[in-house]
Design a protein around this motif. Structure first.
Motif, PDB file in Angstrom:
ATOM      1  N   LYS A 169       0.807  -1.217   0.000  1.00 16.92           N
ATOM      2  CA  LYS A 169       0.000   0.000   0.000  1.00 16.92           C
ATOM      3  C   LYS A 169       0.838   1.264   0.000  1.00 16.92           C
ATOM      4  O   LYS A 169       0.388   2.316  -0.459  1.00 16.92           O
ATOM      5  CB  LYS A 169      -0.937  -0.003   1.207  1.00 16.92           C
ATOM      6  N   ILE A 170       2.053   1.198   0.536  1.00 20.76           N
ATOM      7  CA  ILE A 170       2.873   2.407   0.604  1.00 20.76           C
ATOM      8  C   ILE A 170       3.936   2.433  -0.494  1.00 20.76           C
ATOM      9  O   ILE A 170       4.791   3.316  -0.506  1.00 20.76           O
ATOM     10  CB  ILE A 170       3.537   2.554   1.987  1.00 20.76           C
ATOM     11  N   TYR A 171       3.891   1.477  -1.404  1.00 25.25           N
ATOM     12  CA  TYR A 171       4.809   1.485  -2.544  1.00 25.25           C
ATOM     13  C   TYR A 171       4.465   2.678  -3.429  1.00 25.25           C
ATOM     14  O   TYR A 171       3.313   2.874  -3.813  1.00 25.25           O
ATOM     15  CB  TYR A 171       4.661   0.189  -3.342  1.00 25.25           C
ATOM     16  N   GLY A 172       5.454   3.502  -3.714  1.00 21.87           N
ATOM     17  CA  GLY A 172       5.169   4.704  -4.482  1.00 21.87           C
ATOM     18  C   GLY A 172       6.399   5.228  -5.185  1.00 21.87           C
ATOM     19  O   GLY A 172       7.396   4.518  -5.357  1.00 21.87           O
ATOM     20  N   VAL A 173       6.345   6.497  -5.566  1.00 20.32           N
ATOM     21  CA  VAL A 173       7.422   7.100  -6.341  1.00 20.32           C
ATOM     22  C   VAL A 173       8.774   7.007  -5.629  1.00 20.32           C
ATOM     23  O   VAL A 173       9.780   6.658  -6.264  1.00 20.32           O
ATOM     24  CB  VAL A 173       7.074   8.562  -6.689  1.00 20.32           C
ATOM     25  N   PRO A 174       8.875   7.329  -4.317  1.00 23.05           N
ATOM     26  CA  PRO A 174      10.188   7.196  -3.662  1.00 23.05           C
ATOM     27  C   PRO A 174      10.745   5.781  -3.752  1.00 23.05           C
ATOM     28  O   PRO A 174      11.953   5.593  -3.973  1.00 23.05           O
ATOM     29  CB  PRO A 174       9.894   7.583  -2.203  1.00 23.05           C
ATOM     30  N   SER A 175       9.875   4.786  -3.585  1.00 21.05           N
ATOM     31  CA  SER A 175      10.315   3.389  -3.638  1.00 21.05           C
ATOM     32  C   SER A 175      10.880   3.044  -5.015  1.00 21.05           C
ATOM     33  O   SER A 175      11.941   2.424  -5.133  1.00 21.05           O
ATOM     34  CB  SER A 175       9.137   2.455  -3.332  1.00 21.05           C
ATOM     35  N   VAL A 176      10.167   3.457  -6.066  1.00 21.43           N
ATOM     36  CA  VAL A 176      10.577   3.121  -7.431  1.00 21.43           C
ATOM     37  C   VAL A 176      11.874   3.830  -7.803  1.00 21.43           C
ATOM     38  O   VAL A 176      12.791   3.226  -8.364  1.00 21.43           O
ATOM     39  CB  VAL A 176       9.459   3.490  -8.425  1.00 21.43           C
ATOM     40  N   LYS A 177      11.946   5.120  -7.484  1.00 21.27           N
ATOM     41  CA  LYS A 177      13.137   5.882  -7.867  1.00 21.27           C
ATOM     42  C   LYS A 177      14.383   5.370  -7.154  1.00 21.27           C
ATOM     43  O   LYS A 177      15.456   5.242  -7.764  1.00 21.27           O
ATOM     44  CB  LYS A 177      12.922   7.361  -7.579  1.00 21.27           C
ATOM     45  N   LEU A 178      14.262   5.074  -5.868  1.00 27.39           N
ATOM     46  CA  LEU A 178      15.423   4.567  -5.144  1.00 27.39           C
ATOM     47  C   LEU A 178      15.850   3.204  -5.684  1.00 27.39           C
ATOM     48  O   LEU A 178      17.049   2.911  -5.797  1.00 27.39           O
ATOM     49  CB  LEU A 178      15.111   4.482  -3.649  1.00 27.39           C
ATOM     50  N   ALA A 179      14.865   2.365  -6.044  1.00 25.31           N
ATOM     51  CA  ALA A 179      15.176   1.038  -6.583  1.00 25.31           C
ATOM     52  C   ALA A 179      15.885   1.121  -7.931  1.00 25.31           C
ATOM     53  O   ALA A 179      16.586   0.182  -8.315  1.00 25.31           O
ATOM     54  CB  ALA A 179      13.890   0.222  -6.715  1.00 25.31           C
ATOM     55  N   TRP A 180      15.720   2.229  -8.648  1.00 23.49           N
ATOM     56  CA  TRP A 180      16.437   2.402  -9.910  1.00 23.49           C
ATOM     57  C   TRP A 180      17.945   2.404  -9.674  1.00 23.49           C
ATOM     58  O   TRP A 180      18.714   1.866 -10.463  1.00 23.49           O
ATOM     59  CB  TRP A 180      16.004   3.719 -10.563  1.00 23.49           C
ATOM     60  N   TYR A 181      18.351   3.014  -8.554  1.00 24.55           N
ATOM     61  CA  TYR A 181      19.781   3.162  -8.275  1.00 24.55           C
ATOM     62  C   TYR A 181      20.375   1.966  -7.537  1.00 24.55           C
ATOM     63  O   TYR A 181      21.589   1.751  -7.583  1.00 24.55           O
ATOM     64  CB  TYR A 181      20.008   4.406  -7.424  1.00 24.55           C
ATOM     65  N   GLY A 182      19.558   1.216  -6.811  1.00 25.72           N
ATOM     66  CA  GLY A 182      20.128   0.113  -6.052  1.00 25.72           C
ATOM     67  C   GLY A 182      19.135  -0.517  -5.107  1.00 25.72           C
ATOM     68  O   GLY A 182      17.920  -0.404  -5.278  1.00 25.72           O
ATOM     69  N   ASP A 183      19.659  -1.173  -4.090  1.00 27.05           N
ATOM     70  CA  ASP A 183      18.841  -1.936  -3.153  1.00 27.05           C
ATOM     71  C   ASP A 183      18.820  -1.252  -1.793  1.00 27.05           C
ATOM     72  O   ASP A 183      19.875  -0.955  -1.220  1.00 27.05           O
ATOM     73  CB  ASP A 183      19.398  -3.355  -3.001  1.00 27.05           C
ATOM     74  N   ALA A 184      17.610  -1.021  -1.291  1.00 26.74           N
ATOM     75  CA  ALA A 184      17.435  -0.373   0.011  1.00 26.74           C
ATOM     76  C   ALA A 184      16.771  -1.343   0.973  1.00 26.74           C
ATOM     77  O   ALA A 184      15.934  -2.146   0.586  1.00 26.74           O
ATOM     78  CB  ALA A 184      16.587   0.890  -0.130  1.00 26.74           C
ATOM     79  N   GLN A 233      -2.100   8.169 -10.339  1.00 25.05           N
ATOM     80  CA  GLN A 233      -3.485   7.793 -10.620  1.00 25.05           C
ATOM     81  C   GLN A 233      -4.074   6.857  -9.572  1.00 25.05           C
ATOM     82  O   GLN A 233      -5.270   6.597  -9.574  1.00 25.05           O
ATOM     83  CB  GLN A 233      -3.564   7.097 -11.992  1.00 25.05           C
ATOM     84  N   ARG A 234      -3.243   6.360  -8.658  1.00 23.05           N
ATOM     85  CA  ARG A 234      -3.763   5.436  -7.652  1.00 23.05           C
ATOM     86  C   ARG A 234      -4.661   6.177  -6.670  1.00 23.05           C
ATOM     87  O   ARG A 234      -4.471   7.368  -6.417  1.00 23.05           O
ATOM     88  CB  ARG A 234      -2.612   4.775  -6.874  1.00 23.05           C
ATOM     89  N   PRO A 235      -5.628   5.463  -6.088  1.00 24.00           N
ATOM     90  CA  PRO A 235      -6.489   6.112  -5.085  1.00 24.00           C
ATOM     91  C   PRO A 235      -5.668   6.671  -3.943  1.00 24.00           C
ATOM     92  O   PRO A 235      -4.670   6.085  -3.517  1.00 24.00           O
ATOM     93  CB  PRO A 235      -7.388   4.958  -4.607  1.00 24.00           C
ATOM     94  N   ARG A 236      -6.058   7.813  -3.428  1.00 19.53           N
ATOM     95  CA  ARG A 236      -5.316   8.466  -2.350  1.00 19.53           C
ATOM     96  C   ARG A 236      -5.242   7.614  -1.097  1.00 19.53           C
ATOM     97  O   ARG A 236      -4.335   7.741  -0.302  1.00 19.53           O
ATOM     98  CB  ARG A 236      -5.966   9.814  -2.017  1.00 19.53           C
ATOM     99  N   LEU A 237      -6.172   6.699  -0.915  1.00 14.77           N
ATOM    100  CA  LEU A 237      -6.180   5.863   0.274  1.00 14.77           C
ATOM    101  C   LEU A 237      -5.016   4.893   0.297  1.00 14.77           C
ATOM    102  O   LEU A 237      -4.732   4.280   1.320  1.00 14.77           O
ATOM    103  CB  LEU A 237      -7.497   5.086   0.384  1.00 14.77           C
TER     104      LEU A 237
END
Length: 253
Positions: A169-184, A233-237
């Motif tokens: 549910k909390i997967y979002g832009v920060p998660s995707v962008k950081l994963a582009w560079y490596g593993d967190a 586009q995902r629901p705000r919830l």
């Protein structure tokens, strides 16, 4: 050999803030680390080597800086506050006289950094202001390709977002962008009592290791634009809701 005075404790932090005329309040979001065990834990979790060159963002009074100096070849501390930037070299010289030469203080906004003086930094270790944590990490990874690892302390909610996996549910832009560079990954939790004044939220440690970006015919900027548009586009919830106060709080440590 010079005489060392050790890491900063509660009395040291209060003395420094008083002398510099800083009166930290929760309203202004000024919180300083007063627990030496916490900074030791951060440095230990960063798994640094003696050859590492560390960039530290927002060193504040130097609580973490002093713990980093014995462990690495060089520390580049980027501080936006002119009073704190001016005081940090004196603090290092007084408390770690034999290691103070390893410190380089840069008075600048970390979001505008494109290079740092001296050898290329290999690791980011920082106690980041909560409201700019993700942008700072992403900016430094984009502009400083020599960075191979990171260990940052951020708001617990932000830490969860940074390491979130697809489908959550909390997967979002920060998660995707950081994963582009490596593993967190999450590297631990930090309670409120290690700060003065104590914040209204808990903190978390995030460890990061850079790897090659995923193969793509599109540019990084293009991929990030598509990701931002799609996830918007995902629901705000599906997003963690924040109060306006917590979203704008900036912690200086």
């Amino acid at each position: 050999m010079g005489k060392t005075r050790g890491l900063l404790g509660p009395a040291d932090v209060r003395e420094l803030t008083a002398r510099l005329g800083i009166r930290p309040t929760k309203t202004l979001g000024q919180n300083f680390v007063i627990d030496a065990n916490t900074v030791r834990r951060i440095v230990r979790s960063a798994a640094l080597s003696p050859d590492d060159v560390v960039i530290e963002v927002g060193p504040g009074l130097g609580s973490l800086t002093l713990a980093l100096l014995p462990e690495v070849r060089r520390v580049v501390a980027v501080e936006i506050d002119p009073a704190l930037a001016a005081e940090l070299p004196a603090t290092a010289a007084a408390r770690e006289p034999d290691l103070a030469a390893r410190l380089e203080v840069v008075h600048a906004d970390a979001m505008k950094i494109t290079h740092v003086p001296g050898p290329d930094p290999t690791a980011l270790v920082a106690n980041l202001p909560y409201n700019v944590a993700v942008p700072v990490v992403l900016h430094l990874l984009a502009t400083l390709p020599s960075l191979r690892t990171a260990l940052v302390m951020v708001q617990a909610e932000v830490a969860d977002r940074m390491v979130a996996r697809p489908g959550g549910k909390i997967y979002g832009v920060p998660s995707v962008k950081l994963a582009w560079y490596g593993d967190a990954r999450r590297a631990g939790a930090v309670g409120r009592a290690v700060f003065w004044p104590a914040p209204n939220v808990d903190s978390g440690l995030v460890a990061f290791t850079r790897r090659d970006p995923p193969p793509s015919a599109a540019s990084r900027a293009g991929v990030f634009a598509v990701v931002a548009a799609a996830l918007a586009q995902r629901p705000r919830l599906t997003h963690i809701q924040r109060s306006p106060r917590s979203a704008t709080r900036c912690h200086r440590r």
